[in-house]
Every structure is written in C-alpha cells, then in structure tokens.
Design a protein around this motif. Sequence first.
Motif, PDB file in Angstrom:
ATOM      1  N   VAL A 170      -4.796   0.993  -1.840  1.00  0.00           N
ATOM      2  CA  VAL A 170      -5.345   0.309  -0.675  1.00  0.00           C
ATOM      3  C   VAL A 170      -6.739  -0.274  -0.952  1.00  0.00           C
ATOM      4  O   VAL A 170      -7.092  -1.341  -0.468  1.00  0.00           O
ATOM      5  CB  VAL A 170      -5.309   1.269   0.543  1.00  0.00           C
ATOM      6  N   ASN A 171      -7.508   0.410  -1.786  1.00  0.00           N
ATOM      7  CA  ASN A 171      -8.843  -0.103  -2.129  1.00  0.00           C
ATOM      8  C   ASN A 171      -8.751  -1.412  -2.884  1.00  0.00           C
ATOM      9  O   ASN A 171      -9.482  -2.363  -2.603  1.00  0.00           O
ATOM     10  CB  ASN A 171      -9.590   0.911  -2.988  1.00  0.00           C
ATOM     11  N   ASN A 172      -7.865  -1.418  -3.871  1.00  0.00           N
ATOM     12  CA  ASN A 172      -7.722  -2.629  -4.662  1.00  0.00           C
ATOM     13  C   ASN A 172      -7.180  -3.783  -3.820  1.00  0.00           C
ATOM     14  O   ASN A 172      -7.630  -4.928  -3.951  1.00  0.00           O
ATOM     15  CB  ASN A 172      -6.788  -2.382  -5.846  1.00  0.00           C
ATOM     16  N   LEU A 173      -6.222  -3.473  -2.963  1.00  0.00           N
ATOM     17  CA  LEU A 173      -5.665  -4.524  -2.102  1.00  0.00           C
ATOM     18  C   LEU A 173      -6.748  -5.090  -1.191  1.00  0.00           C
ATOM     19  O   LEU A 173      -6.881  -6.311  -1.037  1.00  0.00           O
ATOM     20  CB  LEU A 173      -4.517  -3.967  -1.262  1.00  0.00           C
ATOM     21  N   ALA A 174      -7.529  -4.194  -0.608  1.00  0.00           N
ATOM     22  CA  ALA A 174      -8.608  -4.639   0.278  1.00  0.00           C
ATOM     23  C   ALA A 174      -9.610  -5.470  -0.512  1.00  0.00           C
ATOM     24  O   ALA A 174     -10.117  -6.487  -0.041  1.00  0.00           O
ATOM     25  CB  ALA A 174      -9.297  -3.444   0.912  1.00  0.00           C
TER      26      ALA A 174
ATOM     27  N   ILE B  52     -25.165 -10.476   0.383  1.00  0.00           N
ATOM     28  CA  ILE B  52     -23.799 -10.735  -0.077  1.00  0.00           C
ATOM     29  C   ILE B  52     -23.222  -9.466  -0.691  1.00  0.00           C
ATOM     30  O   ILE B  52     -22.107  -9.061  -0.389  1.00  0.00           O
ATOM     31  CB  ILE B  52     -23.771 -11.889  -1.106  1.00  0.00           C
ATOM     32  N   PHE B  53     -24.017  -8.814  -1.540  1.00  0.00           N
ATOM     33  CA  PHE B  53     -23.548  -7.596  -2.193  1.00  0.00           C
ATOM     34  C   PHE B  53     -23.186  -6.530  -1.174  1.00  0.00           C
ATOM     35  O   PHE B  53     -22.118  -5.930  -1.231  1.00  0.00           O
ATOM     36  CB  PHE B  53     -24.619  -7.037  -3.143  1.00  0.00           C
ATOM     37  N   GLU B  54     -24.102  -6.295  -0.258  1.00  0.00           N
ATOM     38  CA  GLU B  54     -23.868  -5.241   0.734  1.00  0.00           C
ATOM     39  C   GLU B  54     -22.655  -5.555   1.598  1.00  0.00           C
ATOM     40  O   GLU B  54     -21.825  -4.688   1.854  1.00  0.00           O
ATOM     41  CB  GLU B  54     -25.102  -5.069   1.623  1.00  0.00           C
ATOM     42  N   ASN B  55     -22.594  -6.801   2.038  1.00  0.00           N
ATOM     43  CA  ASN B  55     -21.499  -7.166   2.936  1.00  0.00           C
ATOM     44  C   ASN B  55     -20.143  -7.129   2.257  1.00  0.00           C
ATOM     45  O   ASN B  55     -19.146  -6.852   2.912  1.00  0.00           O
ATOM     46  CB  ASN B  55     -21.749  -8.559   3.528  1.00  0.00           C
ATOM     47  N   THR B  56     -20.138  -7.430   0.956  1.00  0.00           N
ATOM     48  CA  THR B  56     -18.855  -7.434   0.262  1.00  0.00           C
ATOM     49  C   THR B  56     -18.165  -6.086   0.423  1.00  0.00           C
ATOM     50  O   THR B  56     -16.970  -6.018   0.702  1.00  0.00           O
ATOM     51  CB  THR B  56     -19.062  -7.749  -1.223  1.00  0.00           C
ATOM     52  N   ARG B  57     -18.934  -5.021   0.269  1.00  0.00           N
ATOM     53  CA  ARG B  57     -18.339  -3.690   0.398  1.00  0.00           C
ATOM     54  C   ARG B  57     -17.846  -3.443   1.819  1.00  0.00           C
ATOM     55  O   ARG B  57     -16.805  -2.828   2.046  1.00  0.00           O
ATOM     56  CB  ARG B  57     -19.356  -2.618   0.008  1.00  0.00           C
ATOM     57  N   LYS B  58     -18.612  -3.935   2.766  1.00  0.00           N
ATOM     58  CA  LYS B  58     -18.204  -3.745   4.162  1.00  0.00           C
ATOM     59  C   LYS B  58     -16.977  -4.589   4.504  1.00  0.00           C
ATOM     60  O   LYS B  58     -16.104  -4.144   5.246  1.00  0.00           O
ATOM     61  CB  LYS B  58     -19.362  -4.091   5.098  1.00  0.00           C
ATOM     62  N   GLU B  59     -16.934  -5.792   3.953  1.00  0.00           N
ATOM     63  CA  GLU B  59     -15.756  -6.636   4.173  1.00  0.00           C
ATOM     64  C   GLU B  59     -14.519  -5.918   3.646  1.00  0.00           C
ATOM     65  O   GLU B  59     -13.484  -5.860   4.310  1.00  0.00           O
ATOM     66  CB  GLU B  59     -15.910  -7.976   3.435  1.00  0.00           C
ATOM     67  N   MET B  60     -14.656  -5.373   2.438  1.00  0.00           N
ATOM     68  CA  MET B  60     -13.532  -4.640   1.862  1.00  0.00           C
ATOM     69  C   MET B  60     -13.163  -3.457   2.745  1.00  0.00           C
ATOM     70  O   MET B  60     -11.984  -3.196   2.991  1.00  0.00           O
ATOM     71  CB  MET B  60     -13.902  -4.111   0.470  1.00  0.00           C
TER      72      MET B  60
ATOM     73  N   PHE C 246     -13.551  -3.098   5.876  1.00  0.00           N
ATOM     74  CA  PHE C 246     -12.900  -3.529   7.118  1.00  0.00           C
ATOM     75  C   PHE C 246     -11.408  -3.769   6.885  1.00  0.00           C
ATOM     76  O   PHE C 246     -10.561  -3.311   7.651  1.00  0.00           O
ATOM     77  CB  PHE C 246     -13.581  -4.800   7.633  1.00  0.00           C
ATOM     78  N   ILE C 247     -11.102  -4.478   5.805  1.00  0.00           N
ATOM     79  CA  ILE C 247      -9.694  -4.764   5.511  1.00  0.00           C
ATOM     80  C   ILE C 247      -8.950  -3.462   5.195  1.00  0.00           C
ATOM     81  O   ILE C 247      -7.815  -3.253   5.631  1.00  0.00           O
ATOM     82  CB  ILE C 247      -9.583  -5.765   4.330  1.00  0.00           C
ATOM     83  N   ARG C 248      -9.632  -2.555   4.485  1.00  0.00           N
ATOM     84  CA  ARG C 248      -9.001  -1.274   4.163  1.00  0.00           C
ATOM     85  C   ARG C 248      -8.677  -0.519   5.450  1.00  0.00           C
ATOM     86  O   ARG C 248      -7.583   0.011   5.627  1.00  0.00           O
ATOM     87  CB  ARG C 248      -9.925  -0.440   3.274  1.00  0.00           C
ATOM     88  N   THR C 249      -9.647  -0.500   6.353  1.00  0.00           N
ATOM     89  CA  THR C 249      -9.441   0.186   7.633  1.00  0.00           C
ATOM     90  C   THR C 249      -8.228  -0.399   8.354  1.00  0.00           C
ATOM     91  O   THR C 249      -7.419   0.343   8.903  1.00  0.00           O
ATOM     92  CB  THR C 249     -10.696   0.033   8.513  1.00  0.00           C
ATOM     93  N   LEU C 250      -8.118  -1.710   8.324  1.00  0.00           N
ATOM     94  CA  LEU C 250      -6.984  -2.330   9.011  1.00  0.00           C
ATOM     95  C   LEU C 250      -5.663  -1.970   8.332  1.00  0.00           C
ATOM     96  O   LEU C 250      -4.684  -1.640   9.000  1.00  0.00           O
ATOM     97  CB  LEU C 250      -7.143  -3.853   9.040  1.00  0.00           C
ATOM     98  N   ILE C 251      -5.638  -2.012   6.994  1.00  0.00           N
ATOM     99  CA  ILE C 251      -4.384  -1.688   6.300  1.00  0.00           C
ATOM    100  C   ILE C 251      -3.962  -0.264   6.657  1.00  0.00           C
ATOM    101  O   ILE C 251      -2.795   0.015   6.900  1.00  0.00           O
ATOM    102  CB  ILE C 251      -4.549  -1.833   4.774  1.00  0.00           C
TER     103      ILE C 251
ATOM    104  N   ALA D 198       0.819  -1.210   0.000  1.00  0.00           N
ATOM    105  CA  ALA D 198       0.000   0.000   0.000  1.00  0.00           C
ATOM    106  C   ALA D 198       0.853   1.259   0.000  1.00  0.00           C
ATOM    107  O   ALA D 198       0.355   2.346  -0.303  1.00  0.00           O
ATOM    108  CB  ALA D 198      -0.934  -0.014   1.210  1.00  0.00           C
ATOM    109  N   ALA D 199       2.148   1.123   0.347  1.00  0.00           N
ATOM    110  CA  ALA D 199       3.031   2.285   0.337  1.00  0.00           C
ATOM    111  C   ALA D 199       3.034   2.906  -1.054  1.00  0.00           C
ATOM    112  O   ALA D 199       2.991   2.198  -2.063  1.00  0.00           O
ATOM    113  CB  ALA D 199       4.443   1.857   0.735  1.00  0.00           C
ATOM    114  N   GLU D 200       3.109   4.240  -1.109  1.00  0.00           N
ATOM    115  CA  GLU D 200       2.869   4.922  -2.376  1.00  0.00           C
ATOM    116  C   GLU D 200       3.881   4.550  -3.462  1.00  0.00           C
ATOM    117  O   GLU D 200       3.503   4.397  -4.623  1.00  0.00           O
ATOM    118  CB  GLU D 200       2.849   6.427  -2.150  1.00  0.00           C
ATOM    119  N   ASP D 201       5.136   4.381  -3.071  1.00  0.00           N
ATOM    120  CA  ASP D 201       6.154   4.013  -4.064  1.00  0.00           C
ATOM    121  C   ASP D 201       5.757   2.760  -4.819  1.00  0.00           C
ATOM    122  O   ASP D 201       5.979   2.638  -6.011  1.00  0.00           O
ATOM    123  CB  ASP D 201       7.502   3.714  -3.371  1.00  0.00           C
TER     124      ASP D 201
END
Lengths: 531, 191
Positions: free
Chosen positions: A482-486, A504-512, A514-519, A470-473
């Motif tokens: 970070v969005n794509n990684l999540a 499933i659709f709604e949760n997918t965005r939330k799952e992403m 959550f991972i984004r928030t953690l990264i 996720a580092a910019e370099d």
Amino acid sequence: MLNEQYGHLMNRGHRSAPVFDNFPQEVELNQSFEDVEDASNMYSVNDSPPGFDLSHHPSLKRKKPEKGDSLTGSPAMEKSHSMQADMMQQRPASMVVPYQTETNVSISPSIGSLNRQNRAGTAPPIRSASPLSQKQKLHSETDIENYMNRHKKGLFGKKISYEAMLVWQKDLIQKPILRTEDKGVKKDACEVFRLIQVYMADRKGKGTQISNAQEIIIKGWHCVALRDEIYMQLCKQTTDNPKLESLQKGWELMAVCLNFFPPTVKFKTYLEGYISRYIDTDDEFPDLIIPISHFAKQCNKRLEKMVQSGPKKGQRKPNIDEIEQAKKSIFNPSMFGSTLEEILALQNERFPDRKLPWLQTTLSEEVLRLNGAQTEGIFRVPGDIDEVNALKIKCDQWIIPSDCPDPHVPASLLKLWYRELQEPLIPPEFYEECIENFQNPEEAIEVVNKLPDINRLVLAYLIRFLQVFAAEDNSKVTKMDVNNLAMVMAPNCLRCESLEPQVIFENTRKEMGFIRTLIQNLDTSFMEGIV
Amino acid sequence: MISHKIDKTVTCTIVGDGMVGKSQICKTFIGDLTIEDYEATVTNEYSVLTQFMGDKYTLRIIDSSGQHDYKDIRTVSYKESEAFILCYNLSDRDSFESIETFWIPEIRKLCKKTPVILVATGKDLHDDNENNNVSKEEHLSVMDKYGIDAYVECSSYNKDEVNEVFEDVLLSVIKSKKKRRSNILHHLLAR
C-alpha cells in the motif's frame, strides 16, 4: 421614449445610425468627411448624441483634461479624454455590454460584426441583411476607443486613426494600444508586441517559437494589467493580416494565451465580440487547411472557461510542456490534458450512459487483463515510452490495441492520464484539507465526499482499483504494498503548488499518506457496477 | 610535499527508472548491506566521507525517485549536483531505452554540462542469451551520442564495482572543474 433609448446608447459613447436620424443637422457637419461612417470614427464633438448637455461642448474643446484623466498626457486625446471622463461619471466604468440587447435593431452578431472587415474590402455576403448594419458599429468596438491610446507616425506625429490602430501592422509599436499609467506595463506592452510579431513570423527574433510564446504568457500570467493589452494586440494583428500563416499563428497564440489567463471583465465583451465574428467566416479564407472559424470556436470556448476558472493557479510559471499541450489541443481535442467535464463531453456521443471516463475504466481493465495484478513492480516500472505514446494516440482514436502484452504500458498511460488532467483529480481548493488530514481516516473520507460529483466518482474508482492491488495475494507478487502504491499514485491525484523545496518535500509525504489512508479506509463498494 | 587535507564536498544525484536498483547502489556504497527492502524512494540523501587520490572528500549522494511523475521534487536537487549517476538495469531493455528518451533530456534541460556517469546495474543477473539484455555496442553508442563521461557495470548484490562508480564520479567532477578553470584561464590570457 426615443430619447431615453438613445440617451442610453450615448452613454456608451456610441454613435449609430439612429442617432443621425435624430439629429440630421449634426450629421451635415460631419459630412465634410467622405462618409458618415468614417466620420463617426473620429471623436468629433459635433456629433454628440442627444441627451448630452450641448452647452457643455465648447468647454470640452478648450478644457485641458483634468489631472486625473491625463493618463498619457497626449494632447491629441484631449477631446476623447474629457468626453470619456464625463461619460465615466454617468456610468460605471464597465464595458460589459451585451451588444445586442442595447439597440432595438436586431442584428445578428455576425452581421454587425462584419462591419470593420467590410471597410477593409472583404465582401460580406450578409451585408444587406439589415440596412442599419452598414453604419452600425459594435458597441464594444466603439467603446474600446475610449480606452485606447492614440498612436502617431512619421516625422510630424501624424495621428493614426483608431481604425488603423486596430489592424495588422508590420512595425513595432511605441506605446501600448490601451491606455495605462503603469510604466512597467508600457514597457512590457511594446516588448510583448515584438514577441507576438516574432511568434507570428512577421519579424525575426531569437529563441524558438514556443519559448517566445512562453515569454508572452509568463508576462501576461504574471501581470494583470498587461493581459488586456496582449489580447488587444492579438486582435489587432489578426485583423486584415495579409499573410495567412501569420494570421493562423496569431489565432493560435490567442487560443494558447486563453489557456493561461483571462482578460479583465471590462475587456471580455470586446474580445468575445471580436472572436464571435470569426466563428461563421469559413468562406473568407478558402486556402486555409484549418479555418479561422476553428480557432475562433476554440478561443471562444477557452475564453468562457478561463473567465470562469481564472488564471492558471499556483506559483509555478507556465512551462514549455503546458504551452505545447495548450497548443496541441487546439487542433486535436484530446482525452489527455483536458478537464474531466470535457472528457465526458467528448465521449458523450459514443457512450452516453457512462458516468466515468471511458479511458479510465478501459485502461484500468486493460492493466488487469494483462495480469498487471501479478506483475512485479506494476505502476512503479515505467512502460516503454514509445509504446506508451503509441497507445496514447490510439486511445484518442477510441481504439485499444490488443497486441501489446506488457501491462506496464497501459499502467504508465493510466498514470499519465491522471497526471495530465488539466485540473488535478483532487482540485486545488481541497489540497490543504487533504494535507492536514492525511492520517485521519474519517476526515479524509469527509474530504472525498465533499469533492464535485465527477471527481468523487473518478477518485473512488481509482481507489477501488488500487485496493485490488493492495490485496495481499497481489502485493506479495507485485511487491507493491500500500505504501508503494500510494507513493506512485499520489502525484497523479494531488498537485503541490508550492515553490519551496522544503514544502514540496514535506507535502509529498503527506500526499502519499492521504492516498494510503484512502486505500486502506475508503469504502468503495458503492462503485460496484458503475462504469 | 604539501598534501591537500581540506575537505571538499561533492554532490551527485543518482537517477534512473524505477526498480533498477538506485537505492541499493547507495546503500551498498555506504556499507548498509540489507537487501530486503523494497520501497519506492521519494528522495533520500546520504553523506559519506571518502578518500580519493590522497584528498578527502565529503560525498553527498542524493537518491532520487525513479517515478517520472516525481519530476518536481527530483529536479530540485539537479541544480546543485556536480555529477549525475544515471542507472539502468542490464536485463531490462526498457530502463535502458528510458535513458535516451527520458533521463538525458531531463538532465540536459537543466544542467547542460554536468558530467554524467552511466551505470548498468544487475551485473550478476546479466544473461547473454536473453534478448532483453543490453549489448555493449548499444551503451557505447549512447555514451558517444550524449558525451557521457564514464561507464560502469556493477552489482550491488556482489558489491562488484560499486566503489568504482563513485570514484568515477569524483574523477569526472575534478576533471570538469579543472576544465572550467583552464577555460577561465584561457579566457583571461586571450584578452
């Protein structure tokens, strides 16, 4: 003192050698049969153990079973029925009896358990170890008769002995082996028996083996009342089976089933006893490439685990892939598709000091070594499937080949490894919390801290690894922000159990999210140096 | 002359490996010409009104995720799809190989007879010297093997042939409907 002890035995409907010693005259009656042991299989009123009110006996004979217990209404079962009913009042209807602790006679499970096979003509080497073992039946085994239907055969409805009911048969069954009131279960039980026979190649049928297995497993997974019946049938069909292939298939199916649903607590003891008697029986079938004891060990392990964890979670039916995986893992324990605990156990010999799965760290390092952090679309572009599969096989042999230049290959395999973990990296019980707090860094980190130790470490390592990308370099070149990684990692950490497309659709965005928030927010510096 | 002016809706799903340019095809077709975006798709849906052979159609395009891991969310739309657009990148061999190893099996498992259009993206990037490229023979053999209905090479960058992709979709859907109808007719007549 003796009486107390035997009275205790009796409570489990168990008649064993010591009982005969105590009541010789009763045994006499029974000896009109060929031998005492066989006689004890019949539920004869005469050999009722001490401590039981004998005056009650005649009434037992005549009395119609009370409404409550006439489950199947077969008059043939009258005796055992009412007897059972009486016994049921004296004890909780539980079969959870560790069979060794009951008697003062110390017999090893393998000795006592060989009994039934003895009669079937196999020569047990350890039979003479204890003279009692010849007449001793497993508690759980005798007990099971209380729960069994009586099957009949032929024109005149000749009763089949319980013994015979518990050995392999070629024909279909007309009613379930275990008694039940549920009409649906009765019907399904016979159907399942047919499917088991088809699976074991004892009968011709439609569909592939695996689809038959799926049908059985879905039935068992769906209907709790059917589970014991399925295991009972599998025990039956793997006892005295004349065909080795069929025998193996039967064991295989049992191991696969034990990956998806447990038996009830009542039945567990019986199944445990049944399985454990095959654990040390390598010399019995010398022709087999994979000895039965291997299956038995696997079954035993899975049974333990399944009783702990309960049936497969979620609403989604067990699918073919899961079943294939469950089947494969009988033969080669793999680092894929196992639980984190199992993986650590697997590597314990090689890497006793590692806190993280060897595969996780090795593959992650491999991605970085191959310059994955500067490769466009890393984790998004799949690696060549054949290469990935080849690497997977190598990994299970603890080898990382160095000749593959493509970072997408280890990257894909790493994703696959996370994805295939038997339990998702973030266990189902934390799923809702993750979904609710996907935008809230503090809460999200709180969830991570609540995870079991091993899951927390593995997740922190993953997040730390993703932070590198996720580092910019790096993300400038990889185009993986970070969005794509999540996005690519979320389904490998969290598994939505819902069936509703909308959810499933709604949760997918939330799952992403959550991972984004953690990264973005998880401080993973504590992982420094941990491998 | 009676012209059929009734609106008909045709649903198609666009599938293929990550980063082959699925979303870009959709965007080019609906007239969104921005090419700066670089975001992995979870799922998107477009509806376009279009005219084909004198009939008006509403074309519903479901843009799916190329991530193999997103199987659950992707296959939700498979059942309602009347055609699949299966994409690979001309200059990326792996994406072509995935067609055989991943995508066709996934589609055929759920939809045995739905028409499939094979689309090669990145025509503008096609370079004959690279051995990463996919040759004509190869894609023809795949088409034969799996009964793929049509093949289009296109470039979202030049807007080459993008319309043809969706014309082929409509054509194959109409064909397969006719076929089904005539099958039913045969069935009835044979009785």
